[in-house]
Write an enzyme that holds these catalytic residues in place. Structure first.
Site, PDB file in Angstrom:
ATOM      1  CG  ASP A 189     -32.733 -15.414  -9.593  1.00 36.08           C
ATOM      2  OD1 ASP A 189     -32.853 -14.510  -8.750  1.00 36.08           O
ATOM      3  OD2 ASP A 189     -31.515 -15.724 -10.352  1.00 36.08           O
ATOM      4  CG  ASP A 248     -31.317  -9.433 -10.720  1.00 36.70           C
ATOM      5  OD1 ASP A 248     -31.695  -8.367 -11.280  1.00 36.70           O
ATOM      6  OD2 ASP A 248     -30.968  -9.552  -9.490  1.00 36.70           O
TER       7      ASP A 248
END
Length: 402
Positions: A16, A18
């Site tokens: 991922d 963020d």
């Protein structure tokens, strides 16, 4: 979770972006997100300007994993079975006062008095109010929907990421203001909240400098984004050189993703990843089958109108779904079922809401007080191999059993 784990056994490693690869300065970012939403409500929807005024203590209300029940304005923290956590602790146990000094007793009392894990607006619900809303078993009626789809609905909103997390505080304060006006709370206020989110995060907002959030980050990315350490960059290169397939899957749009990655990893960040997927809209990317979105190619950060029937090569794509990506990974690794590992961020402790992972349960006199897993922790335990505080904690040990 497995007793042993080794990235050297994995063929594919996905990240991922963020709050996982990209770590934010949370105080600055949370304040910016809250201001972005609140300013829209004040300037475009006529809400009270007091929404823009906050004290440092109010930020503790922002907690990952909360659910807003849009029908009644309640905000709840759920146990693994969907019950509302922590109720019934209205006074300290008598034996605590006997063995502790007056000062410690006061501290314990103030702690126990706040062990309520449901609010109406920003106000803690009493035991009686929780029983009124959720019955003697404290069952939240929409739990089965959330637990099977992992998506939001018109009945509730699950705060599972930091990009809208300050909205939980804003929702609570809006409900407080509705009560202050003497009006009845219903889901109408949520239409304005969604409009605030869309105004700041829609697909064209970055390019058009719309809203408050993107223009602020573009002007001063270093104020909000933390560059990856050299150890993390070296770690990513070492995995790529070892023949691992590296994925970057984010719900952020391509233009914002590019800004972030250039700041935290450098201009050549695309060389690190075999596949980059933006606007993925997780968790629906993995769970919405067969109602899955097709992958789309990008031209100058604009999605092509026609979706792809399948993925046939590595590259940078938008939207998409897990089944099509899975087929591509089989081709890239030459394995029927490549071993995969994904990495995503956890959440911090809160004085208001307690731990992201466990909480205290107190029954109605028949059940003893004890610890219960939160629903978020249950999901991590069920679907994750292991949990780590940050990527930095395992950078440099990627090819070893941990």
């Amino acid at each position: 979770m497995s007793e042993y784990f080794s990235l050297s056994d994995c063929d594919v490693i996905g990240f991922d972006l963020d709050h996982t690869l990209c770590r934010y300065h949370l105080k600055e970012t949370s304040r910016l997100i809250y201001e972005s939403f609140a300013r829209f409500l004040v300037e475009h929807k006529g809400y009270d300007k007091d929404l823009l005024n906050l004290t440092p203590a109010t930020w503790d209300f922002c907690f990952k994993g909360l659910v807003v029940d849009l029908e009644d304005g309640n905000i709840v923290k759920l146990a693994e079975d969907g019950t509302v956590l922590r109720y019934g602790l209205s006074a300290p146990k008598p034996e605590l006062a006997i063995v502790l000094s007056d000062i410690k007793s006061k501290l314990i009392k103030s702690f126990i008095l706040c062990l309520i894990r449901a609010t109406h607006g920003t106000t803690d619900l009493s035991t009686e109010e929780i029983l009124k809303f959720y019955g003697p078993n404290r069952e939240w009626k929409h739990f089965n929907s959330l637990n099977t789809s992992f998506t939001r609905s018109a009945k509730y909103y699950f705060y599972d990421n930091y990009f809208d997390l300050p909205g939980a505080l804003l929702c609570g304060r809006v409900v407080d203001m509705i009560h202050k006006r003497g009006s009845e709370v219903n889901s109408d206020f949520w239409k304005d909240m969604l409009a605030a989110i869309d105004h700041n995060y829609n697909t064209s907002a970055f390019k058009e400098d719309a809203g408050t959030y993107f223009p602020s980050v573009k002007r001063d990315p270093g104020r909000y984004l933390q560059p990856c350490s050299e150890s993390v960059k070296t770690w990513l290169h070492s995995m790529k050189n070892a023949g691992k397939v590296l994925l970057l899957i984010t719900s952020s749009h391509s233009d914002y993703c590019r800004l972030i990655c250039e700041h935290i990893l450098g201009k050549d960040f695309e060389e690190l990843f075999d596949v980059i997927i933006t606007n993925a809209l997780k968790p629906g990317f993995f769970s919405l089958v067969p109602q899955q979105r097709p992958f789309k190619t990008l031209v100058n950060d604009v999605e092509e109108s026609e979706g792809l029937p399948s993925l046939d090569k590595p590259g940078w794509y938008s939207q998409g779904n897990w089944p099509h990506l899975h087929e591509l990974l089989k081709t890239m690794t030459g394995k029927v079922e490549p071993k995969k590992q994904g990495m995503k961020s956890p959440s911090a402790m809160s004085n208001q809401w307690g731990s992201y992972f466990v909480d205290i349960y107190k029954g109605d006199g028949e059940h003893e007080e004890g610890q219960r897993l939160t629903w978020c922790c249950h999901c991590i335990h069920k679907y994750s191999t292991m949990a780590i505080p940050s990527v930095e904690h395992i950078a440099g040990v990627c090819l070893y059993r941990i």
